[in-house]
Structures are given as structure tokens and as C-alpha cells.
Design a protein around this motif. Structure first.
Motif, PDB file in Angstrom:
ATOM      1  N   PRO A   1       0.792  -1.242   0.000  1.00 35.61           N
ATOM      2  CA  PRO A   1       0.000   0.000   0.000  1.00 35.61           C
ATOM      3  C   PRO A   1       0.814   1.276   0.000  1.00 35.61           C
ATOM      4  CG  PRO A   1       0.032  -0.925   2.201  1.00 35.61           C
ATOM      5  CD  PRO A   1       0.729  -1.923   1.319  1.00 35.61           C
ATOM      6  N   TRP A   2       2.119   1.198   0.301  1.00 34.40           N
ATOM      7  CA  TRP A   2       2.930   2.421   0.388  1.00 34.40           C
ATOM      8  C   TRP A   2       2.115   3.506   1.067  1.00 34.40           C
ATOM      9  CZ3 TRP A   2       7.897   1.915  -0.264  1.00 34.40           C
ATOM     10  CH2 TRP A   2       8.396   0.940  -1.140  1.00 34.40           C
ATOM     11  N   HIS A   3       1.766   3.278   2.329  1.00 36.41           N
ATOM     12  CA  HIS A   3       0.715   4.062   2.965  1.00 36.41           C
ATOM     13  C   HIS A   3       1.142   5.451   3.429  1.00 36.41           C
ATOM     14  CE1 HIS A   3       2.685   1.424   5.855  1.00 36.41           C
ATOM     15  NE2 HIS A   3       2.355   2.232   6.823  1.00 36.41           N
ATOM     16  N   LYS A   4       2.452   5.742   3.480  1.00 41.93           N
ATOM     17  CA  LYS A   4       2.850   7.120   3.759  1.00 41.93           C
ATOM     18  C   LYS A   4       2.622   7.971   2.506  1.00 41.93           C
ATOM     19  CE  LYS A   4       6.103   6.327   7.509  1.00 41.93           C
ATOM     20  NZ  LYS A   4       7.468   6.574   8.049  1.00 41.93           N
ATOM     21  N   LYS A   5       2.070   9.163   2.711  1.00 40.62           N
ATOM     22  CA  LYS A   5       1.641   9.976   1.571  1.00 40.62           C
ATOM     23  C   LYS A   5       2.771  10.229   0.583  1.00 40.62           C
ATOM     24  CE  LYS A   5      -0.982  14.102   0.390  1.00 40.62           C
ATOM     25  NZ  LYS A   5      -1.732  15.284   0.903  1.00 40.62           N
ATOM     26  N   ARG A   6       3.970  10.462   1.078  1.00 41.42           N
ATOM     27  CA  ARG A   6       5.074  10.767   0.166  1.00 41.42           C
ATOM     28  C   ARG A   6       5.498   9.559  -0.672  1.00 41.42           C
ATOM     29  NH1 ARG A   6       7.531  10.389   5.253  1.00 41.42           N
ATOM     30  NH2 ARG A   6       9.347   8.984   5.399  1.00 41.42           N
ATOM     31  N   HIS A   7       5.005   8.378  -0.295  1.00 43.83           N
ATOM     32  CA  HIS A   7       5.329   7.172  -1.047  1.00 43.83           C
ATOM     33  C   HIS A   7       4.160   6.682  -1.896  1.00 43.83           C
ATOM     34  CE1 HIS A   7       8.364   6.364   2.408  1.00 43.83           C
ATOM     35  NE2 HIS A   7       8.932   7.064   1.437  1.00 43.83           N
TER      36      HIS A   7
END
Length: 251
Positions: free
Chosen positions: A157-163
Motif C-alpha cells: 500500500p505504500w501508505h505514507k503519503k510521500r510514497h
């Protein structure tokens, strides 16, 4: 390449997209790519499965179209699975649907070994594994309008917004998947990260070759009976996490 610092995803995270260093452009911006190579140790049982079953069930990558009937030894519906992790769901579904062929892409060697081991233990004959980037498999080995289905379950999910830009299911890749589906073929995605579910739904709704099969106003589909609850999903449900299934059809 060094891995970016991220929190672990809340559920399954098959190897499905690239992992550039934090200051490098995402593979989708360099070259569309479907995987990340993860560290892991192949067990003795997985190594035996490679040796004994690999020649029968591993499909070598080659940059030319394949004959699916010849690959599986029969004419049958064919479903592509991208990033099957350790193969638990894949083997379950293949056992439930012996009349369907499953072409499965995964570059994580322990996962490939684990699925080969499951194939042997369960006597499955309808799986072929290509341990290669699914984008190149789509581009070079599969013809347009040839797939009856595509499964993408619990991608990272790459859940951090920058990712977020590193997520697999974005417009260019979805367009590629849609073009390889036969009319009436389906794309089934599942995630346990709600913001990613919302993005997936939005991206698929903007793909002109696809239409949503959901009848619920939310746009999400009920979990199809064939998709099992994995141990990670069960753990997440016990912790109060939701799971979202998105099922679209090729027009």
C-alpha cells in the motif's frame, strides 16, 4: 538500492512494485515495473520443490508471445495473478477452479518456492509460474485480449503519503491490464488499506475499457467466494482492519 523507511503494511504485501531509494524517481516514472525484490531465505523444502517441480511448473521469461494452450497443455480460461506472495491464496483458488489456468508472476524466490511446494502437496496441475516482472510478461509474452481475469491481491500500500506514487495500481498499469483482458474478462483487486482502496476504485473508474461490477453504492464488491481469508487478513480483521474488494469487467 536502499529501502525507504516505511512502517510495515497492515496486511499482506506481495512483491508487486519497485523500491527505489527515497531520493530516486519511482519506477512508474522511469519504466513501468511491477515488483520489489525483498530479502528472504529459501527453505530446504522450497529448494527441493524448485529442483523437483520447477522444470514442470516454472515458465521461463522470453520476449516473444507464448501459446497459452501449449503452455498449459489445454485450452482453458486463463487468469493472470500478479504478486502472489507465499502462494497461499493462489493454491487455494487453483484447487477450487481446476477448469481454469493460472499464470502467476512473482519475483520473490522464497514465495516461488513456497507455491511450488504447495503445487506438489496439493497435486495442482493448472498453475504456471513466471518469476519475472509482470509488466514485461504483459508487454512481450501475452497478446492483447487473451486473459479471462487478473488478480492483484494485497499489493504493497505504500501508505505514507510521500510514497503513494510508488503504488502499483495506477493509470498506466491499469490500462495495460485492461488491454490484455478479453471482453467480459475481469480485474479483481483487494487491499486492507482504505486510502489505497479509494485510489484503486478511482483509477479503475477512469479506465474507459473497464466497468464496475459492484451494485453497492460504495463501488466496492462483496468478497468473491473464491478468494480465501489469509492468515494476515484474519489477523487484520481481528484487529479491526477492513478489507476492500474491487472487481471491474472489460467492456
Amino acid at each position: 538500492m536502499s529501502l525507504p523507511e516505511t512502517d510495515p503494511p497492515p496486511g499482506d504485501a506481495p512483491s508487486d512494485n519497485g523500491t527505489p531509494a527515497a531520493d530516486e524517481p519511482h519506477p512508474l516514472h522511469r519504466r513501468l515495473k511491477s515488483f520489489v525484490r525483498r530479502a528472504g531465505r529459501t527453505t530446504d523444502g522450497q529448494a527441493r520443490a524448485f529442483a523437483e517441480l520447477g522444470p514442470l511448473f516454472l515458465l521461463p521469461y522470453r520476449a516473444e508471445p507464448i501459446d497459452l494452450a501449449a503452455t498449459f497443455g489445454r485450452e482453458a480460461r486463463t487468469v493472470l495473478e500478479i504478486g502472489f506472495g507465499m502462494g497461499e491464496a493462489t493454491a487455494h483458488i487453483a484447487a477450487l477452479m481446476p477448469e481454469t489456468n493460472f499464470l502467476c508472476c512473482e519475483v520473490h524466490e522464497p514465495g516461488v518456492g513456497a507455491l511450488l511446494k504447495r503445487i506438489g502437496e496439493q497435486g495442482l496441475a493448472n498453475i504456471r509460474i513466471c518469476a519475472h516482472d509482470a509488466v514485461e510478461v504483459l508487454d512481450h509474452m501475452l497478446q492483447p485480449d487473451t486473459l479471462d481475469g487478473v488478480h492483484v491481491f494485497f499489493p504493497d500500500p505504500w501508505h505514507k503519503k510521500r510514497h503513494n506514487k510508488r503504488r502499483l495500481l495506477q493509470g498506466p498499469f491499469v490500462a495495460k491490464l485492461a488491454a490484455h483482458l478479453k471482453p467480459g474478462g475481469y480485474l479483481h483487486c483487494a487491499t486492507d488499506w482504505q486510502p489505497y482502496a479509494e485510489q484503486i476504485l478511482d483509477v479503475l473508474e477512469h479506465e474507459p475499457l473497464l466497468r464496475n461490477t459492484a451494485t453497492d453504492a460504495s463501488g466496492y464488491a462483496p468478497k468473491p467466494d473464491y478468494r480465501p481469508l489469509t492468515k494476515f487478513e484474519n489477523r487484520g480483521i481481528k484487529l479491526g482492519h477492513g478489507v476492500w474488494d474491487v472487481v471491474f469487467e472489460r467492456r
